[in-house]
Design an enzyme around this catalytic site. Structure first.
Site, PDB file in Angstrom:
ATOM      1  N   ASP A 121       0.835  -1.204   0.000  1.00  9.49           N
ATOM      2  CA  ASP A 121       0.000   0.000   0.000  1.00  9.49           C
ATOM      3  C   ASP A 121       0.872   1.257   0.000  1.00  9.49           C
ATOM      4  OD1 ASP A 121       0.950  -0.296   2.602  1.00  9.49           O
ATOM      5  OD2 ASP A 121      -0.996  -0.174   3.572  1.00  9.49           O
ATOM      6  N   ASN A 172      -7.332  -0.592  14.191  1.00 13.69           N
ATOM      7  CA  ASN A 172      -8.752  -0.830  13.872  1.00 13.69           C
ATOM      8  C   ASN A 172      -8.947  -2.111  13.072  1.00 13.69           C
ATOM      9  OD1 ASN A 172      -7.671  -0.103  11.427  1.00 13.69           O
ATOM     10  ND2 ASN A 172      -9.168   1.482  10.954  1.00 13.69           N
ATOM     11  N   HIS A 188      -7.292  -2.969  10.305  1.00 19.62           N
ATOM     12  CA  HIS A 188      -7.092  -2.900   8.857  1.00 19.62           C
ATOM     13  C   HIS A 188      -5.882  -3.744   8.428  1.00 19.62           C
ATOM     14  CE1 HIS A 188      -4.529   1.082   8.975  1.00 19.62           C
ATOM     15  NE2 HIS A 188      -3.747   0.048   9.073  1.00 19.62           N
ATOM     16  N   GLU A 198      -9.733  -0.532   5.181  1.00 19.42           N
ATOM     17  CA  GLU A 198     -10.324  -0.072   6.435  1.00 19.42           C
ATOM     18  C   GLU A 198     -11.596  -0.871   6.745  1.00 19.42           C
ATOM     19  OE1 GLU A 198      -8.448   1.695   8.081  1.00 19.42           O
ATOM     20  OE2 GLU A 198      -7.921   3.632   7.220  1.00 19.42           O
TER      21      GLU A 198
HETATM   22  C1  GLP Z   1      -0.436   1.184   8.355  1.00 18.03           C
HETATM   23  C2  GLP Z   1      -0.358   0.555   6.957  1.00 18.03           C
HETATM   24  C3  GLP Z   1      -0.258  -0.942   7.024  1.00 18.03           C
HETATM   25  C4  GLP Z   1       0.481  -1.336   8.263  1.00 18.03           C
HETATM   26  C5  GLP Z   1      -0.379  -0.987   9.461  1.00 18.03           C
HETATM   27  C6  GLP Z   1       0.334  -1.114  10.791  1.00 18.03           C
HETATM   28  O1  GLP Z   1      -1.230   2.299   8.360  1.00 18.03           O
HETATM   29  N1  GLP Z   1      -1.464   0.881   6.126  1.00 18.03           N
HETATM   30  O2  GLP Z   1       0.344  -1.442   5.854  1.00 18.03           O
HETATM   31  O3  GLP Z   1       0.741  -2.713   8.258  1.00 18.03           O
HETATM   32  O4  GLP Z   1      -0.962   0.295   9.313  1.00 18.03           O
HETATM   33  O5  GLP Z   1       1.306  -0.110  10.910  1.00 18.03           O
HETATM   34  P1  GLP Z   1       2.409  -0.121  12.056  1.00 18.03           P
HETATM   35  O6  GLP Z   1       3.241  -1.339  11.805  1.00 18.03           O
HETATM   36  O7  GLP Z   1       3.191   1.145  11.886  1.00 18.03           O
HETATM   37  O8  GLP Z   1       1.684  -0.210  13.356  1.00 18.03           O
END
Ligand code: GLP
Length: 262
Positions: free
Chosen positions: A66, A136, A138, A143
């Site tokens: 992403d 949340n 995702h 989302e």
């Molecule tokens: C982010 C990204 C994801 C990521 C997740 C967790 O916003 N969209 O690809 O895996 O949320 O992020 P983090 O590892 O910084 O907690």
């Protein structure tokens, strides 16, 4: 689904790296799907150490999970830049084998997303998809409410995600309101999923994703539908799991049988 509960984040990164390194060792031209975010950084650094110890990444292809839409490539929060700094600079994957969702606003984004799906298919599909999880629930930027069959597309970021990620945007107003993400349907087509979570802030989402109902309202719950998932958790992220003791016993058994690399 194998759930591995690790004593701490560095062990989690090391274990996940063994899994990826073993996959590359078995299949040097494998296709790796990569999540950005804070969680997998330790994994990427550990893979750099495998490379320093002789693991050849020259045949590996990479697809990004992403990206923020319209964010400058040199912005510190840019996912592609993060992967460059924390992973690609430390291994020998040729730049021509690295693909990322197209995220510039002046193009036909739907066609770009369809082309990204075709590029993944043309590469033979993703062998190992690295995933984090949002607070949340995702996956990527899918989302709550995202179709479990969804494909790569432009999405609007939820308020929860904007709040969770604002630490990466020191200048207020810098965070894009949208992103391009592989869909849950795209993610489920990877041959193997490697889901990682660490810290107390992820415990509720992890519990719902692994032990709750499969629902589009908690997109990460879709991993329950996949036949080959390994979940690496630290103790804090695992703290709300009802079957935590069973997973720990299974992990101990796997270690005793030599199935984990401790
Ligand atoms: C982010 C990204 C994801 C990521 C997740 C967790 O916003 N969209 O690809 O895996 O949320 O992020 P983090 O590892 O910084 O907690």
């Amino acid at each position: 689904m194998r759930i591995v509960i690790c004593p701490d984040e560095s062990d989690l990164s090391r274990q996940a790296a063994f899994l990826v390194a073993a996959a590359i060792g078995r299949s040097p031209r494998m296709v790796l799907g990569l999540a950005a975010g804070a969680t997998p950084i330790g994994l990427y650094h550990a893979l750099g150490r495998h490379h320093a110890d002789g693991l050849d990444f020259s045949g590996v292809a990479v697809f990004g999970l992403d990206e923020y839409f319209g964010l400058a490539a040199d912005h510190p929060a840019c996912f592609r830049g993060n992967i460059q700094r924390h992973f690609l600079n430390g291994v020998n994957i040729p730049p021509s084998r690295v693909s990322w969702p197209y995220c510039r606003p002046d193009e036909d984004i739907a066609a770009r997303c369809a082309a990204y799906e075709r590029a993944i298919a043309d590469a033979g599909g993703i062998d190992v998809q690295v995933l984090g999880i949002g607070v949340n629930g995702h996956l990527g930027f899918n989302e709550p409410g995202s179709s479990l069959g969804g494909r790569t597309r432009l999405v609007r970021l939820s308020a929860t995600t904007r709040h969770a990620n604002e630490r990466n945007f020191p200048v207020a107003g810098d965070m894009p309101e949208s992103a391009v993400t592989q869909g849950i349907g795209t993610i489920l087509e990877a041959r193997r999923l490697l889901l990682m979570a660490s810290g107390e802030s992820k415990a509720a989402a992890v519990e719902q994703a692994l032990e709750g109902p499969v629902t589009s309202m908690l997109p990460a719950s879709a991993v329950q539908l996949h036949p080959n998932v390994t979940v690496f958790l630290d103790r804090a992220a695992a703290s709300r799991l009802r079957r935590r003791e069973e997973y720990e016993a299974e992990t101990d058994m796997a270690r005793r049988l030599g199935l984990l690399n401790l």
